[in-house]
Design a protein around this motif. Structure first.
Motif, PDB file in Angstrom:
ATOM      1  N   GLU A  93       0.947  -1.351  -0.221  1.00  9.49           N
ATOM      2  CA  GLU A  93       0.119  -0.052  -0.052  1.00  9.49           C
ATOM      3  C   GLU A  93       0.983   1.287  -0.056  1.00  9.49           C
ATOM      4  O   GLU A  93       0.563   2.181  -0.575  1.00  9.49           O
ATOM      5  N   ILE A  94       1.746   1.309   0.755  1.00  6.70           N
ATOM      6  CA  ILE A  94       2.928   2.440   0.811  1.00  6.70           C
ATOM      7  C   ILE A  94       3.486   2.485  -0.461  1.00  6.70           C
ATOM      8  O   ILE A  94       3.424   3.661  -0.789  1.00  6.70           O
ATOM      9  N   LEU A  95       3.989   1.543  -1.218  1.00 10.50           N
ATOM     10  CA  LEU A  95       4.533   1.936  -2.545  1.00 10.50           C
ATOM     11  C   LEU A  95       3.515   2.158  -3.622  1.00 10.50           C
ATOM     12  O   LEU A  95       4.058   3.143  -4.296  1.00 10.50           O
ATOM     13  N   GLY A  96       2.447   1.640  -3.643  1.00 10.25           N
ATOM     14  CA  GLY A  96       1.192   2.274  -4.324  1.00 10.25           C
ATOM     15  C   GLY A  96       1.037   3.847  -4.095  1.00 10.25           C
ATOM     16  O   GLY A  96       0.771   4.588  -5.301  1.00 10.25           O
ATOM     17  N   ALA A  97       1.023   4.215  -2.911  1.00 11.19           N
ATOM     18  CA  ALA A  97       0.649   5.441  -2.469  1.00 11.19           C
ATOM     19  C   ALA A  97       1.732   6.333  -3.004  1.00 11.19           C
ATOM     20  O   ALA A  97       1.649   7.414  -3.546  1.00 11.19           O
ATOM     21  N   ILE A  98       3.020   5.899  -2.946  1.00  7.65           N
ATOM     22  CA  ILE A  98       4.281   6.590  -3.591  1.00  7.65           C
ATOM     23  C   ILE A  98       4.202   6.968  -5.178  1.00  7.65           C
ATOM     24  O   ILE A  98       4.506   7.781  -5.575  1.00  7.65           O
ATOM     25  N   ARG A  99       3.715   5.722  -5.557  1.00 10.19           N
ATOM     26  CA  ARG A  99       3.822   5.573  -7.098  1.00 10.19           C
ATOM     27  C   ARG A  99       2.830   6.627  -7.607  1.00 10.19           C
ATOM     28  O   ARG A  99       2.717   7.592  -8.310  1.00 10.19           O
ATOM     29  N   VAL A 103       5.375   9.596  -8.029  1.00 14.42           N
ATOM     30  CA  VAL A 103       5.896   9.328  -9.309  1.00 14.42           C
ATOM     31  C   VAL A 103       4.830   9.663 -10.417  1.00 14.42           C
ATOM     32  O   VAL A 103       5.246  10.385 -11.349  1.00 14.42           O
ATOM     33  N   VAL A 104       3.568   9.428 -10.426  1.00 16.85           N
ATOM     34  CA  VAL A 104       2.549   9.592 -11.273  1.00 16.85           C
ATOM     35  C   VAL A 104       2.594  11.290 -11.329  1.00 16.85           C
ATOM     36  O   VAL A 104       2.505  11.860 -12.314  1.00 16.85           O
ATOM     37  N   LYS A 105       2.335  12.001 -10.406  1.00 15.62           N
ATOM     38  CA  LYS A 105       1.854  13.118 -10.093  1.00 15.62           C
ATOM     39  C   LYS A 105       3.066  14.037 -10.697  1.00 15.62           C
ATOM     40  O   LYS A 105       2.977  14.948 -11.363  1.00 15.62           O
ATOM     41  N   TYR A 106       4.386  13.617 -10.300  1.00 17.92           N
ATOM     42  CA  TYR A 106       5.560  14.542 -10.910  1.00 17.92           C
ATOM     43  C   TYR A 106       5.711  14.190 -12.517  1.00 17.92           C
ATOM     44  O   TYR A 106       6.158  15.026 -13.208  1.00 17.92           O
ATOM     45  N   GLY A 107       5.271  12.900 -12.856  1.00 18.75           N
ATOM     46  CA  GLY A 107       5.642  12.529 -14.332  1.00 18.75           C
ATOM     47  C   GLY A 107       4.531  13.679 -14.969  1.00 18.75           C
ATOM     48  O   GLY A 107       5.043  14.083 -16.168  1.00 18.75           O
ATOM     49  N   LYS A 108       3.439  13.709 -14.671  1.00 17.27           N
ATOM     50  CA  LYS A 108       2.538  14.767 -15.427  1.00 17.27           C
ATOM     51  C   LYS A 108       2.839  15.960 -15.401  1.00 17.27           C
ATOM     52  O   LYS A 108       2.855  16.830 -16.461  1.00 17.27           O
ATOM     53  N   ALA A 109       3.274  16.384 -14.207  1.00 16.12           N
ATOM     54  CA  ALA A 109       3.778  18.007 -14.168  1.00 16.12           C
ATOM     55  C   ALA A 109       4.979  18.104 -14.841  1.00 16.12           C
ATOM     56  O   ALA A 109       5.124  18.968 -15.558  1.00 16.12           O
ATOM     57  N   MET A 110       5.942  17.198 -14.947  1.00 15.15           N
ATOM     58  CA  MET A 110       7.195  17.241 -16.040  1.00 15.15           C
ATOM     59  C   MET A 110       6.827  17.423 -17.422  1.00 15.15           C
ATOM     60  O   MET A 110       7.246  17.947 -18.158  1.00 15.15           O
TER      61      MET A 110
END
Length: 123
Positions: A93-99, A103-110
């Motif tokens: 669950e923690i790894l999913g939340a980090i993803r 990761v996904v949020k920063y990927g979209k912003a970048m």
């Protein structure tokens, strides 16, 4: 600006400081077509730079929040007083939340920053 990423990061009231300033109503009107075109281009360029700045500021705030959450979770894992019934599930669950939250949020912003700066470099 016609670029959706720029508009979404500069058009709402909270992003006013990232939007290009409007024309000074007390300034004399521009006489030449070339000057008017330069003014329009400057407005677009300033808004594009503002949108990229807004994205960067948003990412920094988000990073601080996520670091605090991850640090708290780390302390909880290290605390021998806290019983973790299913460590594998908890870790998943923690790894999913980090993803999802990092990761996904920063990927979209970048992706948006890249699109904005790519358009900016062609102006």
């Amino acid at each position: 600006p016609a670029i959706p990423d720029v508009k979404s990061y500069t058009s709402h009231p909270g992003a006013r400081s990232f939007k290009a300033p409007g024309v000074d109503s007390e300034a004399p009107a521009l006489k030449y077509k070339e000057q008017k075109e330069h003014e329009k281009k400057a407005d677009v360029v300033q808004s594009m730079i503002g949108a990229a700045g807004h994205l960067a500021a948003e990412m920094l705030v988000s990073a601080d929040e996520e670091v605090a959450r991850i640090t708290q979770t780390q302390y909880e894992f290290e605390d021998s007083e806290i019983e973790i019934l299913d460590a594998r599930k908890e870790t998943s669950e923690i790894l999913g939340a980090i993803r999802d939250n990092v990761v996904v949020k920063y990927g979209k912003a970048m992706r948006s920053v890249t699109k904005i700066l790519g358009q900016l470099s062609m102006r």
